[in-house]
Design an enzyme around this catalytic site. Structure first.
Site, PDB file in Angstrom:
ATOM      1  N   ASN A  80      56.554  26.090  -1.287  1.00 16.38           N
ATOM      2  CA  ASN A  80      56.967  24.813  -1.875  1.00 16.38           C
ATOM      3  C   ASN A  80      57.784  24.081  -0.814  1.00 16.38           C
ATOM      4  O   ASN A  80      58.966  24.365  -0.628  1.00 16.38           O
ATOM      5  CB  ASN A  80      57.801  25.090  -3.132  1.00 16.38           C
ATOM      6  CG  ASN A  80      58.316  23.810  -3.771  1.00 16.38           C
ATOM      7  OD1 ASN A  80      57.918  22.713  -3.380  1.00 16.38           O
ATOM      8  ND2 ASN A  80      59.193  23.950  -4.749  1.00 16.38           N
ATOM      9  N   LYS A  96      58.726  21.082  -0.783  1.00 17.34           N
ATOM     10  CA  LYS A  96      59.613  20.059  -1.363  1.00 17.34           C
ATOM     11  C   LYS A  96      59.524  18.766  -0.529  1.00 17.34           C
ATOM     12  O   LYS A  96      58.480  18.499   0.048  1.00 17.34           O
ATOM     13  CB  LYS A  96      61.049  20.594  -1.474  1.00 17.34           C
ATOM     14  CG  LYS A  96      61.089  21.955  -2.174  1.00 17.34           C
ATOM     15  CD  LYS A  96      62.464  22.398  -2.567  1.00 17.34           C
ATOM     16  CE  LYS A  96      62.376  23.776  -3.218  1.00 17.34           C
ATOM     17  NZ  LYS A  96      63.649  24.243  -3.726  1.00 17.34           N
ATOM     18  N   HIS A  99      59.034  22.417 -12.041  1.00 18.02           N
ATOM     19  CA  HIS A  99      60.079  22.954 -11.160  1.00 18.02           C
ATOM     20  C   HIS A  99      61.443  22.495 -11.676  1.00 18.02           C
ATOM     21  O   HIS A  99      61.578  21.379 -12.182  1.00 18.02           O
ATOM     22  CB  HIS A  99      59.854  22.472  -9.726  1.00 18.02           C
ATOM     23  CG  HIS A  99      60.711  23.199  -8.751  1.00 18.02           C
ATOM     24  ND1 HIS A  99      62.036  22.889  -8.555  1.00 18.02           N
ATOM     25  CD2 HIS A  99      60.443  24.254  -7.941  1.00 18.02           C
ATOM     26  CE1 HIS A  99      62.540  23.720  -7.662  1.00 18.02           C
ATOM     27  NE2 HIS A  99      61.602  24.563  -7.280  1.00 18.02           N
ATOM     28  N   GLU A 106      63.936  21.415 -10.227  1.00 17.09           N
ATOM     29  CA  GLU A 106      64.422  20.155  -9.636  1.00 17.09           C
ATOM     30  C   GLU A 106      63.823  18.954 -10.365  1.00 17.09           C
ATOM     31  O   GLU A 106      64.466  17.911 -10.499  1.00 17.09           O
ATOM     32  CB  GLU A 106      64.094  20.129  -8.134  1.00 17.09           C
ATOM     33  CG  GLU A 106      64.982  21.106  -7.370  1.00 17.09           C
ATOM     34  CD  GLU A 106      64.379  21.673  -6.095  1.00 17.09           C
ATOM     35  OE1 GLU A 106      63.369  21.121  -5.607  1.00 17.09           O
ATOM     36  OE2 GLU A 106      64.907  22.675  -5.592  1.00 17.09           O
ATOM     37  N   GLU A 128      61.640  31.312 -11.892  1.00 18.60           N
ATOM     38  CA  GLU A 128      62.648  30.959 -10.892  1.00 18.60           C
ATOM     39  C   GLU A 128      63.989  30.727 -11.588  1.00 18.60           C
ATOM     40  O   GLU A 128      64.211  29.651 -12.158  1.00 18.60           O
ATOM     41  CB  GLU A 128      62.247  29.666 -10.170  1.00 18.60           C
ATOM     42  CG  GLU A 128      60.919  29.746  -9.455  1.00 18.60           C
ATOM     43  CD  GLU A 128      60.823  28.677  -8.367  1.00 18.60           C
ATOM     44  OE1 GLU A 128      60.617  29.056  -7.211  1.00 18.60           O
ATOM     45  OE2 GLU A 128      60.975  27.495  -8.669  1.00 18.60           O
ATOM     46  N   GLY A 138      67.464  28.080  -3.741  1.00 19.13           N
ATOM     47  CA  GLY A 138      68.148  27.479  -2.604  1.00 19.13           C
ATOM     48  C   GLY A 138      69.597  27.932  -2.448  1.00 19.13           C
ATOM     49  O   GLY A 138      70.348  27.350  -1.676  1.00 19.13           O
ATOM     50  N   SER A 159      65.302  31.983  -3.468  1.00 19.99           N
ATOM     51  CA  SER A 159      65.904  32.603  -2.281  1.00 19.99           C
ATOM     52  C   SER A 159      65.132  33.830  -1.770  1.00 19.99           C
ATOM     53  O   SER A 159      65.742  34.770  -1.248  1.00 19.99           O
ATOM     54  CB  SER A 159      67.372  32.942  -2.536  1.00 19.99           C
ATOM     55  OG  SER A 159      68.102  31.752  -2.803  1.00 19.99           O
ATOM     56  N   GLY A 185      60.562  28.479  -1.241  1.00 19.47           N
ATOM     57  CA  GLY A 185      61.027  27.158  -0.830  1.00 19.47           C
ATOM     58  C   GLY A 185      61.461  27.152   0.626  1.00 19.47           C
ATOM     59  O   GLY A 185      60.635  27.131   1.539  1.00 19.47           O
ATOM     60  N   GLY A 186      62.760  27.216   0.853  1.00 16.49           N
ATOM     61  CA  GLY A 186      63.330  27.098   2.203  1.00 16.49           C
ATOM     62  C   GLY A 186      62.635  27.951   3.257  1.00 16.49           C
ATOM     63  O   GLY A 186      62.350  27.476   4.364  1.00 16.49           O
TER      64      GLY A 186
HETATM   65  P1  PGA Z   1      64.056  28.669  -2.408  1.00 23.64           P
HETATM   66  O1  PGA Z   1      63.250  27.674  -3.386  1.00 23.64           O
HETATM   67  O2  PGA Z   1      63.062  29.694  -1.940  1.00 23.64           O
HETATM   68  O3  PGA Z   1      64.532  27.778  -1.293  1.00 23.64           O
HETATM   69  O4  PGA Z   1      65.151  29.252  -3.198  1.00 23.64           O
HETATM   70  C1  PGA Z   1      62.314  28.161  -4.293  1.00 23.64           C
HETATM   71  C2  PGA Z   1      61.748  27.016  -5.072  1.00 23.64           C
HETATM   72  O5  PGA Z   1      62.478  26.055  -5.321  1.00 23.64           O
HETATM   73  O6  PGA Z   1      60.570  27.030  -5.458  1.00 23.64           O
END
Ligand code: PGA
Length: 254
Positions: free
Chosen positions: A9, A11, A98, A100, A170, A176, A216, A237-238
């Site tokens: 992802n 983002k 998601h 967010e 999640e 994050g 994470s 994500g990251g």
């Molecule tokens: P993260 O994000 O791996 O940076 O924690 C996961 C996500 O938001 O799908």
């Protein structure tokens, strides 16, 4: 058996040049050792769907996904991107729900159900995100909270449509933040989700539904997380923004 899936992802990061560079590096590393049994899905920003998809064409088991789609079919909805538009580009996956989107864009379960319906009717698989904010875990209401998110959305689909759905658990507090849920916490939730799917659609559908963990995940903790019972991969994500780290995560699943 549920399909193993590692989804990235991205983002709202990077521009077109850096997105192509990241994809180029990822594919180069992947081609040294590509396990076709694991599906790799790069969920990229809308403007780059086509160019990244073109780059991935020809690499086995790699697909491009979107990060959102409209809850409406078509019409006067300035700025929205429909499932039909994604379909016309050959896109087969879309992240829906998601945290967010739920938090910053106030997406409700009702709206998310419509997004899921729009995508499955175009034969696009939703990577449907669920997860509890910390306050619900602290009150020990996390299972109820997440199961309710599913009951108000994907579990309202008919059996045929549900079989296109991928679930991503999640925990909101793990996204994050550098804090992953413990193995026990992850297993408890994944087992509860699969059991709920079984109650609704039967054991064959539940066994075949991919349930991913996100929050994470990195190259260091990925292997241990993917070995947890009922975890069929991850939504990253990251750590998906660095080609080598993302490849290390992809290679952590057996
Ligand atoms: P993260 O994000 O791996 O940076 O924690 C996961 C996500 O938001 O799908």
């Amino acid at each position: 058996m549920a399909q193993n899936i590692i989804a990235a992802n991205w983002k709202m990061n990077n521009d077109e040049y850096s997105s192509k560079k990241l994809t180029y590096e990822f594919l180069k590393l992947l081609n040294r050792k590509n396990n076709p049994k694991t599906l790799k899905v790069l969920c990229v920003p809308h403007p780059f769907l086509l160019s990244i998809d073109n780059m991935c064409t020809g690499t086995e088991s790699v697909f491009v996904g979107a990060q959102n789609c409209s809850s409406f079919k078509q019409g006067s909805f300035t700025g929205e991107v429909s499932a039909l538009m994604l379909k016309s580009l050959g896109i087969k996956y879309v992240i829906i729900g998601h945290s967010e989107r739920r938090d910053f864009f106030s997406e409700t379960n009702e709206e998310l159900l419509n997004k899921v319906l729009r995508s499955v009717e175009r034969n696009i698989s939703p990577i449907f995100c669920c997860g509890e904010p910390l306050i619900f875990r602290n009150k020990n209401n996390h299972l109820e909270y997440v199961i309710n998110q599913l009951k108000e959305t994907v579990l309202k689909l008919n059996k045929e449509s549900f079989q296109k759905v991928i679930i991503a658990y999640e925990p909101v507090w793990a996204i994050g933040s550098g804090k992953t849920a413990s193995n026990k916490e992850i297993e408890e939730m994944h087992v509860a989700i699969r059991k709920t799917i079984k109650q609704k659609f039967g054991s064959s559908v539940s066994k075949n539904t991919s349930i991913l963990y996100g929050g994470s995940v990195n190259a260091i903790n990925a292997k241990e997380i993917f070995e947890i019972h009922d975890v069929d991969g991850g939504l990253i994500g990251g750590a998906s923004l660095q080609a080598q780290e993302f490849i290390d995560i992809v290679n952590s699943i057996s």
